[in-house]
Motif scaffolding. Structure first.
Motif: not given
Length: 266
Positions: A88-105
């Motif tokens: 991602t070029a635009n990581a913001v607070i909370g993004d990690r949680e959305t990525f994990l929720a989608a199944g990303m590591d």
């Protein structure tokens, strides 16, 4: 130094310049790289192959990285359990949680750097031995696009040092082809008074420009992208500046062979 463990990597990015940079960096570390330009291709490739890790762009047309990841997780083992790192070029607070929720590591911020990729692979237990790049200091605070350099030679130097000067030449050539197309697309977006198109084309310009060190163009394009859905008149003005900067950036990049990138130590 090359990786003592050679990984089979799938790199998914809709941006041709970024695919080339990412591929060459990974290949310089001894990995085998397959690329995909969209989420649907990624799903098909993961279903048909066994990858050690997938680097998945988050923002892509038609099917974004989150949706592609959700579909991959439905595949039978071992395909569905492949490690997936969001790009991602635009990581913001909370993004990690959305990525994990989608199944990303995990996730990785663009533009690509070999040392950053190394850290993520190690963090996930994927253990290639990659020579780390020299530490990169934080960029100085800036306030306006004109404060940024037209070209950041350090970015291309870093790429040359991690791969080769031939790779830099190939990346610049690919970028020049891409940015000419983006110029046409942005001109059309302005003619059609389409805020959505200004947003999407500016996003693409910002991503590839940052990767080749075209810093002023990247910052101007990012400003246009962020403004497009809020204030069309202001976005239109910013997009016109992006068009002008594309021309200046192209000229500067084409002049590089006559003015070699400095190899002097910082």
């Amino acid at each position: 130094a090359h990786a003592q463990v050679s990984l089979n990597v799938l790199l998914v990015d809709d941006n041709a310049t970024n695919r080339l940079i990412g591929s060459r960096l990974l290949e310089s570390a001894g990995h085998r790289v397959t690329t995909a330009s969209n989420g649907r291709q990624a799903i098909d490739l993961v279903a048909a192959n066994t990858f050690d890790v997938t680097l998945m762009d988050v923002s892509m047309p038609e099917m974004d990285g989150r949706e592609a990841t959700r579909e991959i997780r439905k595949l039978p083992a071992p395909h569905g359990s492949v490690r997936i790192i969001a790009l991602t070029a635009n990581a913001v607070i909370g993004d990690r949680e959305t990525f994990l929720a989608a199944g990303m590591d995990d996730y990785l911020s663009k533009p690509y750097r070999l040392a950053d990729i190394q850290a993520k692979l190690l963090g996930l237990g994927v253990t290639p031995v990659i020579a780390a790049a020299d530490p990169i200091g934080a960029e100085p605070a800036k306030h306006a696009a004109t404060d940024w350099p037209l070209l950041d030679a350090a970015k291309l130097n870093e790429l040359a040092e991690q791969t080769s000067e031939d790779v830099v030449d190939a990346v610049v050539a690919e970028f020049l082809i891409e940015v000419a197309t983006r110029h046409e697309e942005l001109s059309a977006a302005l003619a059609n008074k389409s805020a959505e198109d200004i947003k999407s084309v500016s996003h693409a310009i910002a991503g590839s420009s940052s990767s080749v060190g075209a810093t002023r163009l990247a910052k101007a394009a990012k400003a246009a992208e962020l403004r497009a859905m809020q204030d069309y008149a202001r976005a239109e003005d910013l997009a016109q500046k992006v068009l002008a900067l594309i021309g200046e950036t192209e000229a500067a990049l084409r002049a590089l062979p006559a003015q070699p990138i400095s190899r002097a130590a910082a």
